[in-house]
Design an enzyme around this catalytic site. Structure first.
Site, PDB file in Angstrom:
ATOM      1  N   ARG A  26      27.023   1.476  44.854  1.00  0.00           N
ATOM      2  CA  ARG A  26      27.776   1.778  43.634  1.00  0.00           C
ATOM      3  C   ARG A  26      26.885   1.747  42.398  1.00  0.00           C
ATOM      4  NH1 ARG A  26      33.355   0.994  45.345  1.00  0.00           N
ATOM      5  NH2 ARG A  26      33.955   1.683  43.304  1.00  0.00           N
ATOM      6  N   ARG A  30      30.713   1.912  36.389  1.00  0.00           N
ATOM      7  CA  ARG A  30      31.189   1.477  35.074  1.00  0.00           C
ATOM      8  C   ARG A  30      30.320   0.464  34.353  1.00  0.00           C
ATOM      9  NH1 ARG A  30      36.830   0.165  37.542  1.00  0.00           N
ATOM     10  NH2 ARG A  30      35.319  -0.130  39.202  1.00  0.00           N
ATOM     11  N   ARG A  39      32.415   9.777  32.308  1.00  0.00           N
ATOM     12  CA  ARG A  39      33.732   9.580  32.904  1.00  0.00           C
ATOM     13  C   ARG A  39      34.837   9.958  31.918  1.00  0.00           C
ATOM     14  NH1 ARG A  39      38.073   8.701  34.561  1.00  0.00           N
ATOM     15  NH2 ARG A  39      38.927   6.960  35.721  1.00  0.00           N
ATOM     16  N   ASP A  76      33.600   9.762  46.381  1.00  0.00           N
ATOM     17  CA  ASP A  76      34.376   8.599  46.818  1.00  0.00           C
ATOM     18  C   ASP A  76      34.752   8.799  48.274  1.00  0.00           C
ATOM     19  OD1 ASP A  76      35.701   6.092  45.412  1.00  0.00           O
ATOM     20  OD2 ASP A  76      37.044   6.785  46.998  1.00  0.00           O
ATOM     21  N   TYR A 151      43.544   2.569  53.546  1.00  0.00           N
ATOM     22  CA  TYR A 151      44.104   3.088  52.287  1.00  0.00           C
ATOM     23  C   TYR A 151      45.208   4.114  52.562  1.00  0.00           C
ATOM     24  CZ  TYR A 151      40.317   0.755  49.815  1.00  0.00           C
ATOM     25  OH  TYR A 151      39.473  -0.196  49.305  1.00  0.00           O
TER      26      TYR A 151
HETATM   27  O1  CP3 Z   1      27.528   4.213  45.031  1.00  0.00           O
HETATM   28  C1  CP3 Z   1      27.637   5.086  44.153  1.00  0.00           C
HETATM   29  O2  CP3 Z   1      27.164   4.995  43.026  1.00  0.00           O
HETATM   30  C2  CP3 Z   1      28.337   6.380  44.551  1.00  0.00           C
HETATM   31  C3  CP3 Z   1      29.729   6.449  44.290  1.00  0.00           C
HETATM   32  C4  CP3 Z   1      30.781   5.711  45.091  1.00  0.00           C
HETATM   33  C5  CP3 Z   1      32.065   5.448  44.527  1.00  0.00           C
HETATM   34  N1  CP3 Z   1      32.864   4.946  45.499  1.00  0.00           N
HETATM   35  C6  CP3 Z   1      32.441   5.732  43.122  1.00  0.00           C
HETATM   36  C7  CP3 Z   1      33.615   5.056  42.537  1.00  0.00           C
HETATM   37  C8  CP3 Z   1      30.824   5.269  46.413  1.00  0.00           C
HETATM   38  C9  CP3 Z   1      29.716   5.247  47.457  1.00  0.00           C
HETATM   39  C10 CP3 Z   1      32.153   4.793  46.655  1.00  0.00           C
HETATM   40  C11 CP3 Z   1      32.605   4.288  47.970  1.00  0.00           C
HETATM   41  C12 CP3 Z   1      33.922   3.655  48.076  1.00  0.00           C
HETATM   42  N2  CP3 Z   1      35.092   4.010  47.459  1.00  0.00           N
HETATM   43  C13 CP3 Z   1      34.221   2.590  48.951  1.00  0.00           C
HETATM   44  C14 CP3 Z   1      33.248   1.950  49.909  1.00  0.00           C
HETATM   45  C15 CP3 Z   1      32.315   1.045  49.222  1.00  0.00           C
HETATM   46  C16 CP3 Z   1      32.946  -0.207  48.674  1.00  0.00           C
HETATM   47  O3  CP3 Z   1      32.782  -0.444  47.477  1.00  0.00           O
HETATM   48  O4  CP3 Z   1      33.575  -0.933  49.449  1.00  0.00           O
HETATM   49  C17 CP3 Z   1      35.589   2.288  48.815  1.00  0.00           C
HETATM   50  C18 CP3 Z   1      36.343   1.200  49.543  1.00  0.00           C
HETATM   51  C19 CP3 Z   1      36.128   3.196  47.869  1.00  0.00           C
HETATM   52  C20 CP3 Z   1      37.541   3.327  47.418  1.00  0.00           C
HETATM   53  C21 CP3 Z   1      37.672   3.066  45.974  1.00  0.00           C
HETATM   54  N3  CP3 Z   1      37.229   3.912  44.979  1.00  0.00           N
HETATM   55  C22 CP3 Z   1      38.262   1.944  45.354  1.00  0.00           C
HETATM   56  C23 CP3 Z   1      38.876   0.774  46.089  1.00  0.00           C
HETATM   57  C24 CP3 Z   1      38.171   2.139  43.975  1.00  0.00           C
HETATM   58  C25 CP3 Z   1      38.766   1.265  42.910  1.00  0.00           C
HETATM   59  C26 CP3 Z   1      37.982   0.015  42.741  1.00  0.00           C
HETATM   60  C27 CP3 Z   1      36.845   0.247  41.801  1.00  0.00           C
HETATM   61  O5  CP3 Z   1      35.710  -0.124  42.127  1.00  0.00           O
HETATM   62  O6  CP3 Z   1      37.131   0.777  40.725  1.00  0.00           O
HETATM   63  C28 CP3 Z   1      37.482   3.352  43.762  1.00  0.00           C
HETATM   64  C29 CP3 Z   1      37.142   3.966  42.458  1.00  0.00           C
HETATM   65  C30 CP3 Z   1      35.688   4.279  42.199  1.00  0.00           C
HETATM   66  N4  CP3 Z   1      34.844   4.863  43.110  1.00  0.00           N
HETATM   67  C31 CP3 Z   1      35.004   4.099  40.975  1.00  0.00           C
HETATM   68  C32 CP3 Z   1      33.698   4.593  41.178  1.00  0.00           C
HETATM   69  C33 CP3 Z   1      32.580   4.658  40.171  1.00  0.00           C
HETATM   70  C34 CP3 Z   1      35.607   3.556  39.691  1.00  0.00           C
HETATM   71  C35 CP3 Z   1      36.612   4.492  39.152  1.00  0.00           C
HETATM   72  C36 CP3 Z   1      36.377   4.909  37.741  1.00  0.00           C
HETATM   73  O7  CP3 Z   1      35.245   5.163  37.298  1.00  0.00           O
HETATM   74  O8  CP3 Z   1      37.393   5.038  37.028  1.00  0.00           O
END
Ligand code: CP3
Length: 344
Positions: A26, A30, A39, A76, A151
């Site tokens: 990640r 943010r 964003r 994502d 999910y």
């Molecule tokens: O790693 C990176 O920089 C690449 C981008 C990336 C995102 N999500 C961007 C994201 C990757 C590799 C993921 C994977 C992901 N997404 C996982 C597996 C990894 C982990 O963290 O367990 C999972 C379970 C998700 C599902 C998901 N997406 C959740 C549960 C959430 C909300 C929680 C959170 O961290 O905000 C997201 C949203 C998300 N995915 C954001 C980002 C940057 C934040 C949303 C935003 O910017 O408004």
């Protein structure tokens, strides 16, 4: 520079590289002010994921700032359920929301058009590769079927994935069908990412840790093995990292049974056990993301302990899970310098 000389690829081929190459799960997100700005410009989170131009920009942001050894495609894991028309939304402060799926919903899922829907993401992969420095690897990724299914079934994140665990016990046939479909679509999606320029791919099984031993075999190992076999049958040179968060002792057989090239370790994995796992091949991890929030001595001692325990074998330095929004960007600068032995 040939792809083979990218350090992360060398490690994935079993070589020890010193200092170890690093990236952070990640790493685009943010905690970076430039991410928050892009964003805000994109509108919704999914609009950002499906804009090749903006997805390229946010993928490159942490590379410009820190010079990580790998970029990870900005997207994502939930774009697959989105492509399956499960009405995925990301609501501010609530995390992801989907329409919860039931047996009839699983039977009605259609694979047609899924890769078409994901075409902007694949286009982003090509653009990112074109914009990256030659020495920087590009990682693609997908969610593991179990984690994506949790999910899809609950319709949102839950602390223990009780809804998906219950569904799997009550409806084993429909559940197996869902996992197989997700595995096959994910394999096609990863092959498309590799063909567009990804050097390696990571499969995220963020919720593997809630499974019992038998369920881990059926829902974590088997579907990930199905993806790895399918990708490697079609692209024998593909390199794959499998990350099963919270799998603990079950990691002992995870690499052999999934046939992944490297395994990702969360911070609960003791370094002595991690060193045992490293005897069988490359490992990736495993700094507690809270050490990056804390900074200072907590950060330094955590980095040093990993380098000492795992630095003499094939290691990709990383966190044990994603970096959190509270992390101070300057602490990441310090982490990178420490891993590279550049601190005074
Ligand atoms: O790693 C990176 O920089 C690449 C981008 C990336 C995102 N999500 C961007 C994201 C990757 C590799 C993921 C994977 C992901 N997404 C996982 C597996 C990894 C982990 O963290 O367990 C999972 C379970 C998700 C599902 C998901 N997406 C959740 C549960 C959430 C909300 C929680 C959170 O961290 O905000 C997201 C949203 C998300 N995915 C954001 C980002 C940057 C934040 C949303 C935003 O910017 O408004």
């Amino acid at each position: 520079m040939s792809e083979k000389s990218r350090k992360i690829v060398e490690v994935l081929n079993g070589k020890t590289v010193s200092p170890p190459p690093l990236w952070l799960m990640r790493q685009a997100g943010r905690y970076l002010p430039e991410y928050r700005a892009t964003r805000a410009e994109a509108g919704s989170f999914l609009d950002l994921c499906y804009s090749p131009e903006l997805a390229t920009e946010v993928t490159l942001q942490p590379i410009r700032r820190y010079g990580f050894d790998a970029a990870i495609l900005f997207s994502d894991i939930l774009v697959i359920p989105d492509a399956l028309k499960r009405n995925v939304r990301f609501e501010e402060g609530h995390g992801p929301r989907l329409d919860p799926i039931d047996v009839d919903g699983i039977l009605a899922l259609k694979e047609d058009g899924v890769l078409d829907h994901l075409r902007p993401v694949i286009e982003a992969v090509g653009r990112i590769r074109g914009a990256l420095p030659d020495e920087t690897a590009l990682l693609g990724f997908c969610g593991a079927p179990w984690t994506v299914a949790t999910y899809m079934i609950a319709g949102h994140g839950t602390p223990d994935q009780a809804p998906a665990r219950l569904f799997a016990y009550r409806e084993p046939k429909a559940f197996a069908r869902l996992l197989d479909m997700l595995a096959d679509l994910s394999a096609d999606y990863l092959v498309a990412q590799i063909d567009a320029g990804a050097d390696a791919v990571q499969i995220f099984d963020s919720w593997a840790g809630v499974l019992g031993e038998t369920e881990f075999a059926d829902y974590a190992l088997r579907p990930v093995r199905r993806i790895v076999d399918s990708v490697k049958a079609r692209r024998p040179g593909a390199r794959i990292i499998a990350f099963a968060k919270g799998a603990g002792l079950l990691l002992r057989s995870y690499r052999q049974e999934t046939r992944a090239d490297a395994i990702g370790l969360d911070w609960s994995v003791p370094l002595s056990f991690a060193a045992e796992l490293q005897k069988d091949g490359p490992v990736q991890g495993n700094l507690d993301p809270m050490r990056v929030v804390a900074g200072g001595a907590a950060l330094d001692t955590g980095v040093d302990a990993i380098l000492q325990a795992l630095g003499n074998g094939p290691l990709i330095f990383n966190l044990g899970h994603g970096i959190t929004p509270q992390a101070d960007p300057d602490h990441v600068t310090r982490l990178v310098a420490r891993v590279r032995g550049e601190t005074p």
